[in-house]
Design a protein around this motif. Structure first.
Motif, PDB file in Angstrom:
ATOM      1  N   HIS A   4     -36.004  18.669 -14.648  1.00  0.00           N
ATOM      2  CA  HIS A   4     -36.750  18.874 -15.809  1.00  0.00           C
ATOM      3  C   HIS A   4     -35.620  19.342 -16.921  1.00  0.00           C
ATOM      4  CE1 HIS A   4     -39.532  20.453 -18.664  1.00  0.00           C
ATOM      5  NE2 HIS A   4     -39.122  21.763 -18.336  1.00  0.00           N
ATOM      6  N   HIS A  50     -33.917  26.654 -20.797  1.00  0.00           N
ATOM      7  CA  HIS A  50     -35.297  27.212 -21.575  1.00  0.00           C
ATOM      8  C   HIS A  50     -36.076  27.732 -20.362  1.00  0.00           C
ATOM      9  CE1 HIS A  50     -36.769  23.263 -20.389  1.00  0.00           C
ATOM     10  NE2 HIS A  50     -37.956  23.760 -20.432  1.00  0.00           N
ATOM     11  N   ASP A  51     -35.893  27.090 -19.030  1.00  0.00           N
ATOM     12  CA  ASP A  51     -36.647  27.458 -18.066  1.00  0.00           C
ATOM     13  C   ASP A  51     -35.781  28.180 -16.727  1.00  0.00           C
ATOM     14  OD1 ASP A  51     -39.305  26.866 -18.781  1.00  0.00           O
ATOM     15  OD2 ASP A  51     -39.144  24.774 -17.665  1.00  0.00           O
ATOM     16  N   ASP A  73     -40.841  19.640 -24.343  1.00  0.00           N
ATOM     17  CA  ASP A  73     -41.080  20.332 -23.113  1.00  0.00           C
ATOM     18  C   ASP A  73     -41.817  19.596 -22.103  1.00  0.00           C
ATOM     19  OD1 ASP A  73     -40.624  22.206 -20.999  1.00  0.00           O
ATOM     20  OD2 ASP A  73     -41.929  23.933 -21.886  1.00  0.00           O
TER      21      ASP A  73
END
Ligand SMILES: [Fe+2]
Length: 189
Positions: free
Chosen positions: A24, A53-54, A107
């Motif tokens: 992802h 981002h994650d 996203d």
């Protein structure tokens, strides 16, 4: 602050073991790099934001992205970088910058596009048509976990037509997956 890809990937690998989550992050990175190129922005910076981002999601799934800051600061990223990552919280209140709007807009969409490619007999992003993605967007039973509302409203916030956005991100993913850096963890296949 070092925003090169090697550094960002190294930090991500320290904090994320799940292949699904790594994939992802790679997909979001690809889309961010593509949009940075389109907008004439800093490709390395936008890509590093996408990759990381994650970064706190695996360890803090219920308190994400509130722990990204401590991880990123410890890895040498600055306050702006942390803010850019934190901005993809769905309840973020300040007005988002172009980078921040783009992060939110890619996203959920990247995962949805890959899900559409994976149900094709050839599992090939090259042959995935925009109209088929748009059709599956309306099929509530398909990829149920993907929030359509976020995809639609975030594309509108970027001021792009949803169809154009889908086409742009699909092409970006199809081109990037052939590159050597995306062979270790193939996004589709
Ligand atoms: Fe994400």
């Amino acid at each position: 602050m070092d925003t090169c890809r090697k550094q960002a990937w190294g930090v991500l690998r320290q904090h994320v073991q799940s292949e699904v989550l790594l994939k992802h992050c790679l997909a979001v990175e690809i889309a961010m790099r593509a949009y940075a190129a389109k907008f004439g922005e800093d490709i390395e910076y936008w890509g590093a934001i996408g990759l990381l981002h994650d970064v706190d999601f695996e360890k803090y799934p219920h308190d994400h992205p509130n722990h990204a800051g401590e991880i990123l600061r410890a890895a040498g990223y600055d306050g702006q970088f942390v803010t850019d990552v934190e901005s993809h919280a769905r309840d973020w209140e300040p007005e988002r910058t172009l980078l921040q709007k783009t992060l939110l807009a890619v996203d959920e969409l990247t995962g949805f596009i890959i899900a559409c490619a994976l149900v094709r007999p050839d599992k090939n992003l090259d042959n995935l048509e925009v109209k088929s993605v748009m059709k599956k967007m309306k099929d509530k039973a398909f990829a149920r976990a993907v929030n359509r509302e976020t995809i639609i409203t975030s594309a509108a916030a970027m001021d792009v037509e949803l169809k154009e956005h889908v086409e742009f991100v699909t092409k970006a993913l199809a081109q990037a997956v052939k590159k050597p850096e995306y062979q270790e963890l193939p996004l589709v296949g």
